[in-house]
Design a protein around this motif. Sequence first.
Motif, PDB file in Angstrom:
ATOM      1  N   HIS A   1      38.946  28.820  35.750  1.00  0.00           N
ATOM      2  CA  HIS A   1      37.548  29.791  36.227  1.00  0.00           C
ATOM      3  C   HIS A   1      38.139  30.656  37.167  1.00  0.00           C
ATOM      4  CE1 HIS A   1      33.447  30.983  36.601  1.00  0.00           C
ATOM      5  NE2 HIS A   1      33.435  30.693  37.937  1.00  0.00           N
TER       6      HIS A   1
ATOM      7  N   VAL B   1      33.802  33.770  31.162  1.00  0.00           N
ATOM      8  CA  VAL B   1      33.829  33.341  32.504  1.00  0.00           C
ATOM      9  C   VAL B   1      32.433  32.596  32.800  1.00  0.00           C
ATOM     10  CG1 VAL B   1      33.031  33.896  34.964  1.00  0.00           C
ATOM     11  CG2 VAL B   1      34.895  35.284  33.769  1.00  0.00           C
TER      12      VAL B   1
ATOM     13  N   SER C   1      38.460  24.681  37.983  1.00  0.00           N
ATOM     14  CA  SER C   1      38.170  25.520  38.738  1.00  0.00           C
ATOM     15  C   SER C   1      39.140  26.495  39.011  1.00  0.00           C
ATOM     16  CB  SER C   1      38.037  24.962  40.375  1.00  0.00           C
ATOM     17  OG  SER C   1      36.882  24.240  40.416  1.00  0.00           O
TER      18      SER C   1
ATOM     19  N   ILE D   1      32.871  28.934  31.085  1.00  0.00           N
ATOM     20  CA  ILE D   1      33.734  28.258  31.936  1.00  0.00           C
ATOM     21  C   ILE D   1      33.091  27.828  33.350  1.00  0.00           C
ATOM     22  CG2 ILE D   1      36.004  28.187  33.137  1.00  0.00           C
ATOM     23  CD1 ILE D   1      37.283  30.203  31.106  1.00  0.00           C
ATOM     24  N   GLY D   2      32.300  28.694  33.738  1.00  0.00           N
ATOM     25  CA  GLY D   2      31.637  28.167  34.989  1.00  0.00           C
ATOM     26  C   GLY D   2      30.886  26.962  34.662  1.00  0.00           C
TER      27      GLY D   2
ATOM     28  N   SER E   1      25.806  35.125  39.302  1.00  0.00           N
ATOM     29  CA  SER E   1      26.239  34.934  37.806  1.00  0.00           C
ATOM     30  C   SER E   1      25.337  35.618  36.781  1.00  0.00           C
ATOM     31  CB  SER E   1      25.952  33.652  37.137  1.00  0.00           C
ATOM     32  OG  SER E   1      26.769  32.583  37.796  1.00  0.00           O
TER      33      SER E   1
ATOM     34  N   VAL F   1      32.823  23.977  35.183  1.00  0.00           N
ATOM     35  CA  VAL F   1      33.176  23.706  36.551  1.00  0.00           C
ATOM     36  C   VAL F   1      31.818  22.962  37.171  1.00  0.00           C
ATOM     37  CG1 VAL F   1      33.567  24.654  38.624  1.00  0.00           C
ATOM     38  CG2 VAL F   1      34.816  25.722  36.915  1.00  0.00           C
TER      39      VAL F   1
ATOM     40  N   SER G   1      40.245  33.203  34.979  1.00  0.00           N
ATOM     41  CA  SER G   1      39.264  34.095  34.121  1.00  0.00           C
ATOM     42  C   SER G   1      38.726  35.260  34.903  1.00  0.00           C
ATOM     43  CB  SER G   1      38.178  33.154  33.466  1.00  0.00           C
ATOM     44  OG  SER G   1      37.424  32.698  33.907  1.00  0.00           O
TER      45      SER G   1
END
Length: 316
Positions: free
Chosen positions: A213, A180, A210, A183-184, A277, A187, A216
């Motif tokens: 993301h 995650v 997005s 992938i963030g 995060s 984005v 996930s």
Amino acid sequence: MKPAVRFPVSTTLLRRLTYANIVANVAIVVTGGAVRLTASGLGCPTWPRCTDESYTTTAEMGVHGVIEFGNRLLTFAVGIIALATLLAVLLHRPRRRGLLPLAVAVFLGIPAQAVLGGITVLTDLNPWVVGLHFLASMLVIAAAYALWQRAKDPDGPVVAVVPAPLRTLARITTAVSAAVLVIGTWVTGSGPHAGDHGAARNGLDPETISQVHADSVFLLIGLSVALVFAFRAVGAARAYRAALVLVAVELGQGLIGFVQYFTDLPAVLVGAHMLGSCLVLLATLSVQWSTRERQPVAPAPAPPSTPAVEPVAANA
């Protein structure tokens, strides 16, 4: 015989320093996000100097130079905390196994991050390099968390407190959490907050990436909820509480993510999402640690005492 340590470090001080490491490294992630969100990523247009002639910001560079240079200065503060922690580990007695490698890793992670930050500037904020810079910060935070936990635990054997299938599920959840984060960064690299008005984007379609993301994140929340029920079923109270915290943090982070997406990514919410995060990572690691515990070493049994033998009188 080993010489006595002249300046012994207490366990309490060691734990406080390791905790300060976590806070400092999370703080520099947030301030680094502020640099990007205020379009100050090239406030100091070169590295290691701020300009070709000066190591510090100049009046001509305005507020963007101040923001970027301030973040560079904060790196020194984080490094000082990491160095103090490393020295505390070296002076602490008895030294616990595994502390020194973790303290060295955190300390060396600070200059490594500074170099990565310099590369992001020298590559004009290449979005892939910026993403790598963020992920490297996550690795340093993970090492700092492991160091803090090790400083808290007794110096004994590690024992599992949940069944093997649940430990596997926790590891899978940790892996998905890491995915995650990765992938963030994709984005972020496709979005509008590039760190400078002229910085390039990674070319990915923002809407598509997005959605990936978000998918996930849904998977991560589902796995985390499964951990909550599983830990409760086996009576693992500590792991159950850690999983509950993880789900709560994930829901909060997900809410921020959805709101920022549908409100055209306001800078304040994006900054909050970056902090979230870090909190998701820490909560995930907490769950991972809750599946095992380190037991204190039992004291060595005292040697059996030899009964005194009364002298026997000689026969007359």
